[in-house]
Design a protein around this motif. Structure first.
Motif, PDB file in Angstrom:
ATOM      1  N   ALA A   1     -32.333  -4.861 -44.362  1.00  0.00           N
ATOM      2  CA  ALA A   1     -33.324  -4.639 -45.499  1.00  0.00           C
ATOM      3  C   ALA A   1     -34.501  -5.139 -44.947  1.00  0.00           C
ATOM      4  O   ALA A   1     -35.806  -4.677 -45.382  1.00  0.00           O
ATOM      5  CB  ALA A   1     -32.845  -5.544 -46.604  1.00  0.00           C
ATOM      6  N   ARG A   2     -34.757  -6.371 -44.363  1.00  0.00           N
ATOM      7  CA  ARG A   2     -35.991  -6.995 -43.855  1.00  0.00           C
ATOM      8  C   ARG A   2     -36.632  -5.896 -42.880  1.00  0.00           C
ATOM      9  O   ARG A   2     -37.788  -5.816 -43.180  1.00  0.00           O
ATOM     10  CB  ARG A   2     -35.675  -8.448 -43.425  1.00  0.00           C
ATOM     11  N   ASN A   3     -35.891  -5.814 -42.048  1.00  0.00           N
ATOM     12  CA  ASN A   3     -36.630  -4.731 -40.705  1.00  0.00           C
ATOM     13  C   ASN A   3     -37.099  -3.401 -41.599  1.00  0.00           C
ATOM     14  O   ASN A   3     -37.975  -2.841 -41.351  1.00  0.00           O
ATOM     15  CB  ASN A   3     -35.331  -4.145 -40.018  1.00  0.00           C
ATOM     16  N   THR A   4     -36.190  -2.862 -42.599  1.00  0.00           N
ATOM     17  CA  THR A   4     -36.793  -1.669 -43.388  1.00  0.00           C
ATOM     18  C   THR A   4     -37.948  -1.962 -44.132  1.00  0.00           C
ATOM     19  O   THR A   4     -38.945  -1.177 -44.160  1.00  0.00           O
ATOM     20  CB  THR A   4     -35.584  -1.267 -44.264  1.00  0.00           C
ATOM     21  N   PHE A   5     -38.035  -2.921 -44.772  1.00  0.00           N
ATOM     22  CA  PHE A   5     -39.397  -3.401 -45.687  1.00  0.00           C
ATOM     23  C   PHE A   5     -40.386  -3.510 -44.585  1.00  0.00           C
ATOM     24  O   PHE A   5     -41.398  -2.947 -44.865  1.00  0.00           O
ATOM     25  CB  PHE A   5     -39.126  -4.717 -46.249  1.00  0.00           C
ATOM     26  N   ARG A   6     -40.130  -4.204 -43.419  1.00  0.00           N
ATOM     27  CA  ARG A   6     -41.252  -4.413 -42.477  1.00  0.00           C
ATOM     28  C   ARG A   6     -42.035  -3.150 -41.856  1.00  0.00           C
ATOM     29  O   ARG A   6     -43.156  -2.568 -41.788  1.00  0.00           O
ATOM     30  CB  ARG A   6     -41.015  -5.258 -41.315  1.00  0.00           C
ATOM     31  N   GLU A   7     -40.704  -2.351 -41.596  1.00  0.00           N
ATOM     32  CA  GLU A   7     -41.171  -0.859 -40.953  1.00  0.00           C
ATOM     33  C   GLU A   7     -41.837   0.038 -42.119  1.00  0.00           C
ATOM     34  O   GLU A   7     -42.850   0.521 -41.886  1.00  0.00           O
ATOM     35  CB  GLU A   7     -39.877  -0.059 -40.520  1.00  0.00           C
ATOM     36  N   ALA A   8     -41.492  -0.151 -43.368  1.00  0.00           N
ATOM     37  CA  ALA A   8     -42.042   0.658 -44.332  1.00  0.00           C
ATOM     38  C   ALA A   8     -43.598   0.202 -44.655  1.00  0.00           C
ATOM     39  O   ALA A   8     -44.406   0.910 -44.906  1.00  0.00           O
ATOM     40  CB  ALA A   8     -41.221   0.776 -45.594  1.00  0.00           C
ATOM     41  N   VAL A   9     -43.614  -1.272 -44.621  1.00  0.00           N
ATOM     42  CA  VAL A   9     -45.100  -1.560 -44.999  1.00  0.00           C
ATOM     43  C   VAL A   9     -45.974  -1.239 -43.735  1.00  0.00           C
ATOM     44  O   VAL A   9     -47.028  -1.139 -44.068  1.00  0.00           O
ATOM     45  CB  VAL A   9     -44.871  -3.201 -45.255  1.00  0.00           C
ATOM     46  N   ARG A  10     -45.462  -1.460 -42.524  1.00  0.00           N
ATOM     47  CA  ARG A  10     -46.294  -0.935 -41.501  1.00  0.00           C
ATOM     48  C   ARG A  10     -46.699   0.465 -41.504  1.00  0.00           C
ATOM     49  O   ARG A  10     -47.785   1.084 -40.757  1.00  0.00           O
ATOM     50  CB  ARG A  10     -45.529  -1.325 -40.356  1.00  0.00           C
ATOM     51  N   ASP A  11     -45.985   1.217 -42.300  1.00  0.00           N
ATOM     52  CA  ASP A  11     -46.167   2.715 -42.376  1.00  0.00           C
ATOM     53  C   ASP A  11     -47.580   3.242 -43.035  1.00  0.00           C
ATOM     54  O   ASP A  11     -47.660   2.934 -44.110  1.00  0.00           O
ATOM     55  CB  ASP A  11     -44.824   3.128 -43.235  1.00  0.00           C
ATOM     56  N   ARG A  12     -48.127   4.058 -42.120  1.00  0.00           N
ATOM     57  CA  ARG A  12     -49.463   4.108 -42.738  1.00  0.00           C
ATOM     58  C   ARG A  12     -49.504   4.930 -44.081  1.00  0.00           C
ATOM     59  O   ARG A  12     -50.506   4.798 -44.802  1.00  0.00           O
ATOM     60  CB  ARG A  12     -50.539   4.849 -41.641  1.00  0.00           C
ATOM     61  N   VAL A  13     -48.652   5.748 -44.172  1.00  0.00           N
ATOM     62  CA  VAL A  13     -48.290   6.808 -45.522  1.00  0.00           C
ATOM     63  C   VAL A  13     -48.220   6.090 -46.692  1.00  0.00           C
ATOM     64  O   VAL A  13     -48.885   6.035 -47.643  1.00  0.00           O
ATOM     65  CB  VAL A  13     -47.343   7.703 -45.106  1.00  0.00           C
ATOM     66  N   LEU A  14     -47.720   4.677 -46.426  1.00  0.00           N
ATOM     67  CA  LEU A  14     -47.319   3.805 -47.584  1.00  0.00           C
ATOM     68  C   LEU A  14     -48.567   3.156 -47.849  1.00  0.00           C
ATOM     69  O   LEU A  14     -48.947   3.132 -49.071  1.00  0.00           O
ATOM     70  CB  LEU A  14     -46.360   2.645 -47.098  1.00  0.00           C
ATOM     71  N   TYR A  15     -49.312   2.874 -47.095  1.00  0.00           N
ATOM     72  CA  TYR A  15     -50.757   2.194 -47.299  1.00  0.00           C
ATOM     73  C   TYR A  15     -51.655   3.092 -48.029  1.00  0.00           C
ATOM     74  O   TYR A  15     -52.232   2.622 -49.121  1.00  0.00           O
ATOM     75  CB  TYR A  15     -51.310   1.693 -45.925  1.00  0.00           C
ATOM     76  N   LEU A  16     -51.464   4.433 -47.581  1.00  0.00           N
ATOM     77  CA  LEU A  16     -52.303   5.374 -47.932  1.00  0.00           C
ATOM     78  C   LEU A  16     -52.080   5.504 -49.431  1.00  0.00           C
ATOM     79  O   LEU A  16     -52.664   5.686 -50.415  1.00  0.00           O
ATOM     80  CB  LEU A  16     -52.199   6.510 -47.234  1.00  0.00           C
ATOM     81  N   MET A  17     -50.638   5.593 -49.960  1.00  0.00           N
ATOM     82  CA  MET A  17     -50.449   5.911 -51.241  1.00  0.00           C
ATOM     83  C   MET A  17     -50.576   4.922 -52.086  1.00  0.00           C
ATOM     84  O   MET A  17     -51.174   4.867 -53.126  1.00  0.00           O
ATOM     85  CB  MET A  17     -48.906   6.053 -51.407  1.00  0.00           C
ATOM     86  N   LEU A  18     -50.469   3.480 -51.485  1.00  0.00           N
ATOM     87  CA  LEU A  18     -50.941   2.427 -52.291  1.00  0.00           C
ATOM     88  C   LEU A  18     -52.402   2.275 -52.574  1.00  0.00           C
ATOM     89  O   LEU A  18     -52.746   2.028 -53.798  1.00  0.00           O
ATOM     90  CB  LEU A  18     -50.379   1.108 -51.551  1.00  0.00           C
ATOM     91  N   ALA A  19     -53.058   2.643 -51.515  1.00  0.00           N
ATOM     92  CA  ALA A  19     -54.580   2.630 -51.688  1.00  0.00           C
ATOM     93  C   ALA A  19     -55.179   3.630 -52.736  1.00  0.00           C
ATOM     94  O   ALA A  19     -55.841   3.346 -53.652  1.00  0.00           O
ATOM     95  CB  ALA A  19     -55.302   2.602 -50.479  1.00  0.00           C
ATOM     96  N   PHE A  20     -54.364   4.611 -52.763  1.00  0.00           N
ATOM     97  CA  PHE A  20     -54.457   5.990 -53.528  1.00  0.00           C
ATOM     98  C   PHE A  20     -54.247   5.533 -55.142  1.00  0.00           C
ATOM     99  O   PHE A  20     -54.970   5.840 -55.930  1.00  0.00           O
ATOM    100  CB  PHE A  20     -54.080   7.124 -53.179  1.00  0.00           C
TER     101      PHE A  20
END
Lengths: 280, 267
Positions: free
Chosen positions: B20-39
């Motif tokens: 779970a920790r690795n998945t979280f880190r991986e997802a948070v590093r994912d640029r698509v996720l950041y883009l969605m959050l910023a949007f």
């Protein structure tokens, strides 16, 4: 492809797009209600919104404000009732401002009070605890010259939880304007004696009670004088005669304390002042 | 998931939490996720400007837009991150390395799901915090919106479980389509009940009734409109909704674990 050629093709493409768009805009037909023909009804929009019906209601509301703010449209009042009284309520039946705005557009701009009242009535049905809609409807009725209907809406508004005390004052005033001073006097009396009334309300109520008391007294006196004249063929010598003849239970005392003036020659009765300033 | 093998794997909780920790880190590093959050943050802030177009109801529109942004961007995150979580491990063949360790397949799937859920929770919390700040500037309390946000998270937990289930036996494109279809069907689940009343008694009606129970009843988790208008929401309703959401998500996750257990990987 060289850099210059790439830039040239890009510039040519952008120029073509700009010319094309300018041409499309110039050829755009004048504003009409055509776009309203494609406005889906609220039930279909609700289905399409997948759990975001309230946001869809906001979108239609914002669009409608821009649409109906365009005074160049000749037929802009054609679908107001449908948009504010059907589409938006089907998406968000608790959207009170939408009913209020739609009702006001219909009453003030389209001068269609009946349609406005249909929109207000739907809003009142969907939001039984809200006082704003019957209150707004009341004032639209009043401005349209229907004070009796206005007082009915104020009756409804004043019974809602949380209705400000101002509405109770407005109701009494509206009943007075509707031409029923006795009913208005009773309402003002209730307000002046209600321990829940604030000081402003009580002060206004005392002033109105005195004014209305004088108006009611003069109406009673004039009616009694007319009855006496009909029975005896002349005016009474003094107001006391009306009591002796059983036409009045007693001579009313004017609220300003000066007593009512009576002219036996003309049969005219009047007050010392046309209005009364507070208690004496 | 035989008893013998389970006993051979020491500590299932550390394994799940590590994944779970690795998945979280991986997802948070994912640029698509950041883009969605910023949007999403941009949408909430833009609501202030949208409010200028309205006559009254500014805060209602801000609340609607904020809650819908939290829901829609949470959905997009759940779908697009959820469907690729398992697939990426298979596609990059890192699954072999993972499963060569003392980690059971069901622990892998559960860990992935837990990681995704923590990403979704972080998203929702950050977006709600921004919405709260915007509402405070209008002198409005965000408190009535809390049950609606809680149920958005419950809804997302179901959607994430469906995304994981579908991605555990098909490709990301089909899994994304299937998850979005399940979301839309979930918001139309009321229509099954309506249909059951309309069609004659018989096997057809029985089938529709079964479907109405099988489809995620997401429309029953939608309290956004009530919360926006400040209508008091009974605690019991929220409690039942949370119970339903958790139960449904657990059931789907168990199914995902079973499917993944039976899946064969070609070298």
């Amino acid at each position: 492809m060289s850099r210059i050629a790439t830039c040239a093709v890009l510039a040519a493409g952008l120029a073509c797009a700009a010319v094309g768009l300018a041409g499309l805009r110039a050829a755009e037909p004048s504003p009409g209600s055509a776009e309203l023909l494609y406005l889906p009804n609220g039930r279909h929009l609700r289905l399409a919104s997948s759990g975001h019906a309230s946001l869809a209601a906001d979108a239609v509301y914002l669009w409608a404000i821009q649409y109906y703010s365009n005074y160049e449209r000749s037929d802009r009042h054609q679908y107001v009732e449908h948009v504010f009284g059907t589409v938006i309520p089907e998406l968000d039946p608790r959207f009170v401002d939408a009913y209020a705005l739609g009702g006001m557009i219909l009453a003030i701009e389209a001068r269609d009070l009946d349609a406005a009242l249909r929109v207000f009535d739907r809003g009142i049905r969907e939001n039984p605890a809200d006082w704003l809609l019957p209150y707004t409807a009341a004032w639209e009725c009043y401005f349209a010259g229907r004070p009796a209907l206005a007082s009915r809406y104020l009756d409804e508004a004043v019974a809602k939880p949380g209705a400000p005390s101002l509405i109770a004052r407005n109701r009494a005033g509206m009943v007075e304007r509707a031409g029923d001073p006795r009913a208005a006097w009773r309402l003002w009396k209730e307000l002046s004696e209600d321990p829940a009334s604030d000081e402003t309300t009580r002060a206004v109520a005392r002033g109105r009670i005195a004014d209305l008391q004088q108006r009611i007294d003069l109406e009673d006196l004039r009616a009694a004088i007319a009855s006496y004249r009909a029975a005896h063929g002349r005016n009474p010598r003094a107001l006391d005669v009306l009591v002796a003849d059983g036409l009045l239970p007693a001579i009313p005392a004017a609220p300003d304390g000066t007593g009512y003036r009576y002219e036996p020659d003309t049969g005219e009765v009047g007050a010392g002042a046309t209005r009364v300033l507070g208690d004496r | 998931m035989s008893t013998a093998r389970t006993a051979a794997v020491p500590g299932w909780l550390p394994a799940i939490s590590a994944i779970a920790r690795n998945t979280f880190r991986e997802a948070v590093r994912d640029r698509v996720l950041y883009l969605m959050l910023a949007f999403a943050l941009l949408m909430i802030l833009a609501s202030r400007f949208l409010a200028m177009l309205t006559v009254g109801s500014e805060t209602k529109i801000i609340k609607d837009l904020g809650l819908s942004a939290i829901s829609v961007f949470g959905l997009l995150t759940a779908v697009f991150v959820g469907v690729s979580l398992v697939f990426k491990e298979i596609d990059k063949r890192t699954i072999y390395t993972l499963l060569a360790n003392p980690v059971r397949r069901w622990q892998f799937v559960t860990g992935k799901y837990a990681g995704l859920l923590s990403v979704l929770t972080l998203n929702a919390v950050v977006m709600f915090a921004v919405l709260t700040v915007v509402l405070w500037t209008y002198g409005e309390s965000p408190a009535p919106l809390v049950p609606a946000v809680a149920l958005i998270l419950v809804e997302l937990s179901i959607v994430a479980a469906i995304a994981i289930l579908l991605s555990s036996y098909t490709n990301p494109m089909l899994a994304a389509l299937g998850t979005v279809a399940a979301y839309v069907a979930g918001h139309l689940s009321w229509s099954f009940e309506l249909l059951a009343r309309r069609i004659p008694e018989g096997s057809g009606r029985g089938l529709v009734r079964v479907l109405s129970w099988l489809v995620p009843n997401l429309d029953r988790l939608d309290l956004k409109a009530l919360a926006v208008h400040g209508v008091p929401i009974p605690a019991g309703q929220v409690g039942y909704a949370v119970l339903y959401g958790l139960g449904y998500a657990i059931a789907v996750l168990v199914l995902a674990c079973v499917v993944f257990e039976r899946r064969e990987f070609r070298a």
